[in-house]
Write a protein that holds these residues in place. Structure first.
Motif, PDB file in Angstrom:
ATOM      1  N   LEU A 174       0.863  -1.185   0.000  1.00 12.90           N
ATOM      2  CA  LEU A 174       0.000   0.000   0.000  1.00 12.90           C
ATOM      3  C   LEU A 174       0.894   1.227   0.000  1.00 12.90           C
ATOM      4  CD1 LEU A 174      -3.186   0.763   1.992  1.00 12.90           C
ATOM      5  CD2 LEU A 174      -1.298   2.385   2.086  1.00 12.90           C
ATOM      6  N   LEU A 175       0.606   2.173  -0.869  1.00 11.26           N
ATOM      7  CA  LEU A 175       1.422   3.377  -1.018  1.00 11.26           C
ATOM      8  C   LEU A 175       0.607   4.596  -0.615  1.00 11.26           C
ATOM      9  CD1 LEU A 175       3.797   5.073  -2.131  1.00 11.26           C
ATOM     10  CD2 LEU A 175       2.793   4.776  -4.411  1.00 11.26           C
ATOM     11  N   ALA A 176       1.128   5.405   0.299  1.00 10.62           N
ATOM     12  CA  ALA A 176       0.427   6.609   0.750  1.00 10.62           C
ATOM     13  C   ALA A 176       1.329   7.828   0.626  1.00 10.62           C
ATOM     14  CB  ALA A 176      -0.042   6.451   2.195  1.00 10.62           C
ATOM     15  N   ASP A 177       0.899   8.790  -0.184  1.00 12.72           N
ATOM     16  CA  ASP A 177       1.631  10.039  -0.383  1.00 12.72           C
ATOM     17  C   ASP A 177       0.632  11.054  -0.931  1.00 12.72           C
ATOM     18  OD1 ASP A 177       3.381  12.129  -1.594  1.00 12.72           O
ATOM     19  OD2 ASP A 177       4.961  10.701  -1.069  1.00 12.72           O
ATOM     20  N   ASP A 178       0.697  12.289  -0.445  1.00 14.95           N
ATOM     21  CA  ASP A 178      -0.290  13.271  -0.896  1.00 14.95           C
ATOM     22  C   ASP A 178       0.072  13.901  -2.240  1.00 14.95           C
ATOM     23  OD1 ASP A 178       1.883  14.584   0.235  1.00 14.95           O
ATOM     24  OD2 ASP A 178       0.703  16.259   0.964  1.00 14.95           O
ATOM     25  N   GLU A 179       1.234  13.550  -2.815  1.00 13.32           N
ATOM     26  CA  GLU A 179       1.620  14.067  -4.119  1.00 13.32           C
ATOM     27  C   GLU A 179       1.367  13.003  -5.187  1.00 13.32           C
ATOM     28  OE1 GLU A 179       5.528  15.693  -4.251  1.00 13.32           O
ATOM     29  OE2 GLU A 179       5.349  16.666  -2.298  1.00 13.32           O
ATOM     30  N   THR A 180       0.470  13.321  -6.122  1.00 11.75           N
ATOM     31  CA  THR A 180       0.078  12.363  -7.155  1.00 11.75           C
ATOM     32  C   THR A 180       1.262  11.909  -7.998  1.00 11.75           C
ATOM     33  OG1 THR A 180      -2.096  13.420  -7.281  1.00 11.75           O
ATOM     34  CG2 THR A 180      -1.479  11.977  -9.102  1.00 11.75           C
ATOM     35  N   MET A 181       2.117  12.839  -8.386  1.00  9.52           N
ATOM     36  CA  MET A 181       3.268  12.477  -9.224  1.00  9.52           C
ATOM     37  C   MET A 181       4.247  11.586  -8.468  1.00  9.52           C
ATOM     38  SD  MET A 181       4.065  15.896 -11.499  1.00  9.52           S
ATOM     39  CE  MET A 181       5.373  15.040 -12.357  1.00  9.52           C
ATOM     40  N   MET A 182       4.396  11.836  -7.166  1.00  8.26           N
ATOM     41  CA  MET A 182       5.297  10.993  -6.375  1.00  8.26           C
ATOM     42  C   MET A 182       4.754   9.573  -6.291  1.00  8.26           C
ATOM     43  SD  MET A 182       8.097  10.639  -4.822  1.00  8.26           S
ATOM     44  CE  MET A 182       8.641  12.355  -4.773  1.00  8.26           C
ATOM     45  N   ARG A 183       3.446   9.454  -6.081  1.00 10.16           N
ATOM     46  CA  ARG A 183       2.851   8.115  -6.045  1.00 10.16           C
ATOM     47  C   ARG A 183       3.070   7.396  -7.371  1.00 10.16           C
ATOM     48  NH1 ARG A 183      -1.694  10.716  -3.930  1.00 10.16           N
ATOM     49  NH2 ARG A 183      -2.958  10.106  -5.738  1.00 10.16           N
ATOM     50  N   ALA A 184       2.899   8.129  -8.469  1.00  9.86           N
ATOM     51  CA  ALA A 184       3.093   7.516  -9.789  1.00  9.86           C
ATOM     52  C   ALA A 184       4.533   7.053  -9.967  1.00  9.86           C
ATOM     53  CB  ALA A 184       2.709   8.513 -10.881  1.00  9.86           C
ATOM     54  N   GLY A 185       5.479   7.848  -9.508  1.00  7.57           N
ATOM     55  CA  GLY A 185       6.893   7.479  -9.634  1.00  7.57           C
ATOM     56  C   GLY A 185       7.245   6.254  -8.824  1.00  7.57           C
ATOM     57  N   VAL A 186       6.757   6.211  -7.574  1.00 14.80           N
ATOM     58  CA  VAL A 186       7.049   5.063  -6.711  1.00 14.80           C
ATOM     59  C   VAL A 186       6.382   3.810  -7.262  1.00 14.80           C
ATOM     60  CG1 VAL A 186       6.717   4.081  -4.417  1.00 14.80           C
ATOM     61  CG2 VAL A 186       7.399   6.472  -4.660  1.00 14.80           C
ATOM     62  N   ARG A 187       5.142   3.961  -7.733  1.00 12.06           N
ATOM     63  CA  ARG A 187       4.447   2.819  -8.325  1.00 12.06           C
ATOM     64  C   ARG A 187       5.224   2.272  -9.527  1.00 12.06           C
ATOM     65  NH1 ARG A 187      -0.544   0.293  -9.468  1.00 12.06           N
ATOM     66  NH2 ARG A 187      -1.783   1.423  -7.938  1.00 12.06           N
ATOM     67  N   ALA A 188       5.779   3.162 -10.359  1.00 12.98           N
ATOM     68  CA  ALA A 188       6.541   2.736 -11.529  1.00 12.98           C
ATOM     69  C   ALA A 188       7.797   1.971 -11.114  1.00 12.98           C
ATOM     70  CB  ALA A 188       6.906   3.939 -12.387  1.00 12.98           C
ATOM     71  N   ILE A 189       8.466   2.469 -10.075  1.00  9.79           N
ATOM     72  CA  ILE A 189       9.678   1.796  -9.591  1.00  9.79           C
ATOM     73  C   ILE A 189       9.339   0.393  -9.102  1.00  9.79           C
ATOM     74  CG2 ILE A 189      11.444   1.795  -7.776  1.00  9.79           C
ATOM     75  CD1 ILE A 189      11.391   4.887  -7.966  1.00  9.79           C
ATOM     76  N   LEU A 190       8.310   0.305  -8.255  1.00  8.30           N
ATOM     77  CA  LEU A 190       7.938  -1.002  -7.706  1.00  8.30           C
ATOM     78  C   LEU A 190       7.398  -1.926  -8.791  1.00  8.30           C
ATOM     79  CD1 LEU A 190       6.230   0.073  -4.351  1.00  8.30           C
ATOM     80  CD2 LEU A 190       8.560  -0.743  -4.707  1.00  8.30           C
ATOM     81  N   GLY A 191       6.789  -1.333  -9.810  1.00  8.84           N
ATOM     82  CA  GLY A 191       6.253  -2.138 -10.895  1.00  8.84           C
ATOM     83  C   GLY A 191       7.324  -2.857 -11.690  1.00  8.84           C
ATOM     84  N   ALA A 192       8.569  -2.392 -11.575  1.00  8.49           N
ATOM     85  CA  ALA A 192       9.674  -3.049 -12.280  1.00  8.49           C
ATOM     86  C   ALA A 192      10.097  -4.349 -11.594  1.00  8.49           C
ATOM     87  CB  ALA A 192      10.873  -2.102 -12.360  1.00  8.49           C
ATOM     88  N   ALA A 193       9.629  -4.552 -10.364  1.00  3.44           N
ATOM     89  CA  ALA A 193       9.965  -5.775  -9.634  1.00  3.44           C
ATOM     90  C   ALA A 193       8.849  -6.802  -9.840  1.00  3.44           C
ATOM     91  CB  ALA A 193      10.128  -5.472  -8.148  1.00  3.44           C
ATOM     92  N   PRO A 194       9.156  -7.976 -10.351  1.00  7.54           N
ATOM     93  CA  PRO A 194       8.116  -8.967 -10.661  1.00  7.54           C
ATOM     94  C   PRO A 194       7.437  -9.549  -9.428  1.00  7.54           C
ATOM     95  CG  PRO A 194      10.298  -9.924 -10.942  1.00  7.54           C
ATOM     96  CD  PRO A 194      10.513  -8.462 -10.706  1.00  7.54           C
ATOM     97  N   ASP A 195       8.046  -9.373  -8.251  1.00  8.96           N
ATOM     98  CA  ASP A 195       7.496  -9.980  -7.035  1.00  8.96           C
ATOM     99  C   ASP A 195       6.799  -8.966  -6.129  1.00  8.96           C
ATOM    100  OD1 ASP A 195       9.996  -8.773  -6.678  1.00  8.96           O
ATOM    101  OD2 ASP A 195      10.440  -9.953  -4.888  1.00  8.96           O
ATOM    102  N   ILE A 196       6.579  -7.730  -6.631  1.00 10.37           N
ATOM    103  CA  ILE A 196       5.946  -6.685  -5.821  1.00 10.37           C
ATOM    104  C   ILE A 196       4.736  -6.139  -6.562  1.00 10.37           C
ATOM    105  CG2 ILE A 196       6.232  -4.399  -4.758  1.00 10.37           C
ATOM    106  CD1 ILE A 196       9.199  -5.018  -4.456  1.00 10.37           C
ATOM    107  N   GLU A 197       3.630  -5.975  -5.841  1.00  9.44           N
ATOM    108  CA  GLU A 197       2.405  -5.436  -6.430  1.00  9.44           C
ATOM    109  C   GLU A 197       1.837  -4.338  -5.537  1.00  9.44           C
ATOM    110  OE1 GLU A 197      -2.143  -6.881  -7.612  1.00  9.44           O
ATOM    111  OE2 GLU A 197      -0.800  -8.202  -6.470  1.00  9.44           O
ATOM    112  N   VAL A 198       1.571  -3.156  -6.108  1.00  6.69           N
ATOM    113  CA  VAL A 198       0.916  -2.083  -5.368  1.00  6.69           C
ATOM    114  C   VAL A 198      -0.587  -2.348  -5.442  1.00  6.69           C
ATOM    115  CG1 VAL A 198       0.476   0.392  -5.223  1.00  6.69           C
ATOM    116  CG2 VAL A 198       2.756  -0.432  -5.866  1.00  6.69           C
TER     117      VAL A 198
END
Length: 218
Positions: A5-29
């Motif tokens: 679960l990702l919590a951040d009040d900045e939409t662009m920051m959430r998108a960036g973190v989601r993209a980083i984690l999305g590169a890992a095959p064993d992690i799902e937001v």
């Protein structure tokens, strides 16, 4: 699969973190929140393995959310992900029960490694944060060392061995391989150690292990 679960009040920051984690095959937001109160509600609904919380958020900040999550979902690891590395934030995060403290300015690989570490029962600190924690431990180390050694005196030899490896940042699986124990046994040892020492999580236990001189030389 590690559910985050990702919590951040900045939409662009959430998108960036989601993209980083999305590169890992064993992690799902599995959920995203824009404030601490929403993060709590979503965490109770989705029961993620890891919650990544920004320190500064509206309605309820990350430190407050971390403290409530520690009580409501003790099986969910909390990592503070923030721009700020001031000592008060570090102390607040560790005191609230967070298993890690990572800086948004850090290497993206640190984020993925940190999520994996806490999901496996370990802890994670950005290198710059770890240096500051250790630096503060060095101030008055002798007095705190004696107090720490007194606190761990009631532990068995095996428990002290496990505590030292927790202090070295090893996950339950890594400790099991090192000591030739099954992971479930290590988990039971760690739970017993935390309870007997009266600490909230592995980060606090690791600090105590450092102060007591249990951390093996690297």
């Amino acid at each position: 699969m590690t559910r985050v679960l990702l919590a951040d009040d900045e939409t662009m920051m959430r998108a960036g973190v989601r993209a980083i984690l999305g590169a890992a095959p064993d992690i799902e937001v599995v959920a995203e929140a824009a404030d601490g109160r929403e993060a709590l509600d979503l965490a109770l609904r989705h029961r993620p393995d890891v919650c990544l919380l920004d320190v500064r958020m509206p309605h309820l900040d990350g430190l407050g959310a971390a403290a409530e999550l520690a009580k409501a979902l003790p099986g969910t690891a909390v990592v503070m992900l923030t721009t700020f590395s001031e000592d008060e934030y570090i102390a607040g995060a560790l005191g609230s029960g967070a298993a890690g403290f990572l800086l948004k300015s850090g290497d993206p690989r640190e984020l993925i490694a940190g999520v994996r570490a806490v999901a496996e029962g370990g802890a994670c600190l950005s290198p710059s944060v770890a240096r500051r924690v250790i630096s503060h431990l060095g101030d008055g180390q002798l007095g705190r060392g004696a107090a720490a050694r007194a606190r761990i005196a009631e532990l068995t030899g095996r428990e002290r061995e496990v505590l030292g490896l927790v202090g070295a940042g090893l996950s339950n699986a890594e400790i099991g391989r090192r000591l030739f124990l099954v992971e479930g046994t290590v988990k039971a040892y760690v739970s017993a150690i935390l309870a007997r020492l009266g600490v909230k999580n592995r980060v606090q236990a690791a600090i105590l292990a450092y102060e007591a001189g249990l951390v093996p030389a690297s």
